[in-house]
Design an enzyme around this catalytic site. Structure first.
Site, PDB file in Angstrom:
ATOM      1  N   SER A 117      43.031 -15.923   1.198  1.00 27.27           N
ATOM      2  CA  SER A 117      43.486 -15.977   2.590  1.00 27.27           C
ATOM      3  C   SER A 117      42.406 -16.510   3.511  1.00 27.27           C
ATOM      4  CB  SER A 117      43.837 -14.571   3.083  1.00 27.27           C
ATOM      5  OG  SER A 117      44.724 -13.934   2.235  1.00 27.27           O
ATOM      6  N   HIS A 138      47.572 -21.512  -0.413  1.00 27.60           N
ATOM      7  CA  HIS A 138      47.733 -20.257   0.313  1.00 27.60           C
ATOM      8  C   HIS A 138      49.209 -20.009   0.610  1.00 27.60           C
ATOM      9  CE1 HIS A 138      46.831 -17.671   4.076  1.00 27.60           C
ATOM     10  NE2 HIS A 138      46.953 -16.920   3.006  1.00 27.60           N
ATOM     11  N   GLU A 150      49.732 -23.416   2.683  1.00 29.98           N
ATOM     12  CA  GLU A 150      48.562 -24.210   3.084  1.00 29.98           C
ATOM     13  C   GLU A 150      47.895 -24.748   1.808  1.00 29.98           C
ATOM     14  OE1 GLU A 150      46.951 -22.309   7.246  1.00 29.98           O
ATOM     15  OE2 GLU A 150      46.581 -21.129   5.459  1.00 29.98           O
ATOM     16  N   ASN A 188      45.680 -17.836   9.175  1.00 33.71           N
ATOM     17  CA  ASN A 188      44.934 -16.575   9.314  1.00 33.71           C
ATOM     18  C   ASN A 188      43.979 -16.589  10.487  1.00 33.71           C
ATOM     19  OD1 ASN A 188      45.540 -14.280   7.749  1.00 33.71           O
ATOM     20  ND2 ASN A 188      45.186 -15.524   5.936  1.00 33.71           N
TER      21      ASN A 188
HETATM   22  N1  LIG Z   1      48.988  -9.542   0.740  1.00 31.82           N
HETATM   23  C1  LIG Z   1      49.217 -10.638   1.459  1.00 31.82           C
HETATM   24  O1  LIG Z   1      50.012 -10.601   2.411  1.00 31.82           O
HETATM   25  C2  LIG Z   1      48.509 -11.927   1.133  1.00 31.82           C
HETATM   26  C3  LIG Z   1      49.029 -13.124   1.666  1.00 31.82           C
HETATM   27  C4  LIG Z   1      48.434 -14.344   1.321  1.00 31.82           C
HETATM   28  C5  LIG Z   1      47.314 -14.353   0.500  1.00 31.82           C
HETATM   29  N2  LIG Z   1      46.819 -13.171   0.015  1.00 31.82           N
HETATM   30  C6  LIG Z   1      45.654 -13.249  -0.884  1.00 31.82           C
HETATM   31  O2  LIG Z   1      46.129 -13.166  -2.217  1.00 31.82           O
HETATM   32  C7  LIG Z   1      45.167 -12.495  -3.031  1.00 31.82           C
HETATM   33  C8  LIG Z   1      45.816 -11.290  -3.676  1.00 31.82           C
HETATM   34  O3  LIG Z   1      46.283 -10.417  -2.657  1.00 31.82           O
HETATM   35  P1  LIG Z   1      47.379  -9.282  -2.991  1.00 31.82           P
HETATM   36  O4  LIG Z   1      47.885  -8.813  -1.687  1.00 31.82           O
HETATM   37  O5  LIG Z   1      48.319  -9.771  -4.031  1.00 31.82           O
HETATM   38  O6  LIG Z   1      46.424  -8.148  -3.605  1.00 31.82           O
HETATM   39  P2  LIG Z   1      46.827  -6.931  -4.541  1.00 31.82           P
HETATM   40  O7  LIG Z   1      45.756  -5.923  -4.352  1.00 31.82           O
HETATM   41  O8  LIG Z   1      48.251  -6.539  -4.345  1.00 31.82           O
HETATM   42  O9  LIG Z   1      46.709  -7.560  -6.016  1.00 31.82           O
HETATM   43  C9  LIG Z   1      45.506  -8.003  -6.575  1.00 31.82           C
HETATM   44  C10 LIG Z   1      45.639  -7.894  -8.088  1.00 31.82           C
HETATM   45  O10 LIG Z   1      44.517  -8.513  -8.705  1.00 31.82           O
HETATM   46  C11 LIG Z   1      44.223  -7.778  -9.885  1.00 31.82           C
HETATM   47  N3  LIG Z   1      42.846  -8.092 -10.290  1.00 31.82           N
HETATM   48  C12 LIG Z   1      41.686  -7.641  -9.772  1.00 31.82           C
HETATM   49  N4  LIG Z   1      40.651  -8.189 -10.432  1.00 31.82           N
HETATM   50  C13 LIG Z   1      41.182  -9.008 -11.381  1.00 31.82           C
HETATM   51  C14 LIG Z   1      40.627  -9.847 -12.387  1.00 31.82           C
HETATM   52  N5  LIG Z   1      39.312  -9.945 -12.541  1.00 31.82           N
HETATM   53  N6  LIG Z   1      41.472 -10.535 -13.181  1.00 31.82           N
HETATM   54  C15 LIG Z   1      42.810 -10.435 -13.042  1.00 31.82           C
HETATM   55  N7  LIG Z   1      43.409  -9.653 -12.101  1.00 31.82           N
HETATM   56  C16 LIG Z   1      42.593  -8.955 -11.280  1.00 31.82           C
HETATM   57  C17 LIG Z   1      44.435  -6.328  -9.479  1.00 31.82           C
HETATM   58  O11 LIG Z   1      44.661  -5.504 -10.627  1.00 31.82           O
HETATM   59  C18 LIG Z   1      45.661  -6.430  -8.579  1.00 31.82           C
HETATM   60  O12 LIG Z   1      46.855  -6.217  -9.303  1.00 31.82           O
HETATM   61  C19 LIG Z   1      43.984 -12.167  -2.119  1.00 31.82           C
HETATM   62  O13 LIG Z   1      43.032 -13.178  -2.212  1.00 31.82           O
HETATM   63  C20 LIG Z   1      44.640 -12.141  -0.739  1.00 31.82           C
HETATM   64  O14 LIG Z   1      43.740 -12.397   0.296  1.00 31.82           O
HETATM   65  C21 LIG Z   1      47.403 -11.972   0.297  1.00 31.82           C
END
Ligand SMILES: NC(=O)c1ccc[n+]([C@@H]2O[C@H](COP(=O)([O-])OP(=O)(O)OC[C@H]3O[C@@H](n4cnc5c(N)ncnc54)[C@H](O)[C@@H]3O)[C@@H](O)[C@H]2O)c1
Length: 283
Positions: A117, A138, A150, A188
């Site tokens: 993000s 993104h 994005e 963001n």
């Molecule tokens: N939540 C949102 O609204 C949103 C929107 C756009 C982008 N993002 C981005 O997407 C990414 C994920 O966010 P999320 O909300 O899905 O987080 P989340 O916490 O729901 O999921 C993250 C997952 O990654 C796994 N993980 C951690 N370390 C790992 C590794 N070494 N190998 C494989 N898996 C691993 C965890 O077990 C977890 O299931 C982040 O970079 C976040 O900034 C999030």
């Protein structure tokens, strides 16, 4: 593109897997936690069923998408992937470690995308030798409903990588927008004051969570208020993004995180995913 790898099966990884599988791709969905993988498949199933009930997709499409997704706890299957999309935690070192492992597991042709993000695509890419294949993709939450993606060009990203990535986004039925590699990219960056100012109003006791959300929905015409949206995103994820932007801009006051965020993360009140955030989802 036919075969996609996804690293991280949380909120975003599961959502992107859903979108890719519906578009006809074979998807290898990876996470370090088997429990997360099981929950991800359950969530995708629920969304597919909703799609069929609302006649947005046919039962055949849902069944095809279901069989397109293969959960995995290793990167072994990733050698066949044309693109791998990383959606693990918003932490530069974790992402860099993942990309190093991917470079060993995949062919030189595989494109590596991060769903970060806010983090620098250039900094993520610098962890591996073949930097030209690294791009930011993104997606927004929830990926199956949100149209915009994005497409972020790092310093070393090749034209070929940019073009193939934009094609993939279009194949998913989404709209690609090319963006420069800057902290928080466009969406963001614009969204930071939305959350930050709402948190400051709450912290100063000016208005309640419910009041602020209601005003933003009614008067601003937004679908969700800032607190509803933070609960959907995940308080931990939103906090990590704010911190990352604050640090990357050398302490720019506009992006300063709020103590309320830290306190909620400490308490495990992470929003919808833990059934407790600014609102209670236990019922
Ligand atoms: N939540 C949102 O609204 C949103 C929107 C756009 C982008 N993002 C981005 O997407 C990414 C994920 O966010 P999320 O909300 O899905 O987080 P989340 O916490 O729901 O999921 C993250 C997952 O990654 C796994 N993980 C951690 N370390 C790992 C590794 N070494 N190998 C494989 N898996 C691993 C965890 O077990 C977890 O299931 C982040 O970079 C976040 O900034 C999030």
């Amino acid at each position: 593109m036919k075969t996609i790898g996804i690293v991280g099966a949380g909120t975003m990884g599961a959502g992107i897997a859903h979108v890719a599988a519906i578009s006809g791709c074979r998807v290898f969905l990876h996470d370090i936690s088997d429990e997360v993988l099981t929950k991800a498949l359950e969530r995708i199933e629920t969304e597919l069923q909703k799609g069929v009930e609302k006649t947005k997709i046919t039962a055949e499409q849902a069944s095809g998408a279901r069989s397109n997704i293969q959960p995995t706890s290793t990167f072994n299957d990733f050698s066949n992937c044309e693109v791998v999309i990383e959606a693990a935690l918003e932490d530069l070192e974790i992402k860099r470690d993942i990309f190093r492992e991917l470079e060993t597991a995949c062919t030189p042709e595989t494109i590596f995308a991060s769903n970060t993000s806010s983090l620098s695509i250039t900094a993520i890419a610098a962890s591996i030798k073949s930097t030209a294949r690294v791009v930011g993709l993104h997606f927004f939450n929830p990926p199956h409903l949100m149209k915009l993606v994005e497409v972020i060009r790092g310093n070393e990203t090749s034209e070929h990588t940019m073009q193939r990535s934009a094609e993939l986004v279009s194949q998913f039925g989404k709209t690609p927008v090319v963006v420069k590699d800057t902290p928080g990219f466009i969406v963001n960056r614009i969204a930071r004051p939305f959350y930050g100012e709402a948190l400051r109003l709450l912290g100063e006791g000016v208005a309640s969570v419910e009041e602020i959300d209601r005003i933003v929905r009614l008067e601003g015409g937004f679908k969700m208020g800032p607190f509803e949206l933070m609960d959907l995103i995940g308080i931990d994820v939103n906090f990590a993004v704010t911190r990352s932007m604050y640090e990357q801009t050398f302490g720019e006051p506009r992006y300063r995180p709020h103590l309320i965020q830290q306190t909620m993360v400490n308490a495990g009140m992470l929003g919808r995913k833990t059934k407790r955030g600014f609102y209670d989802y236990s019922q």
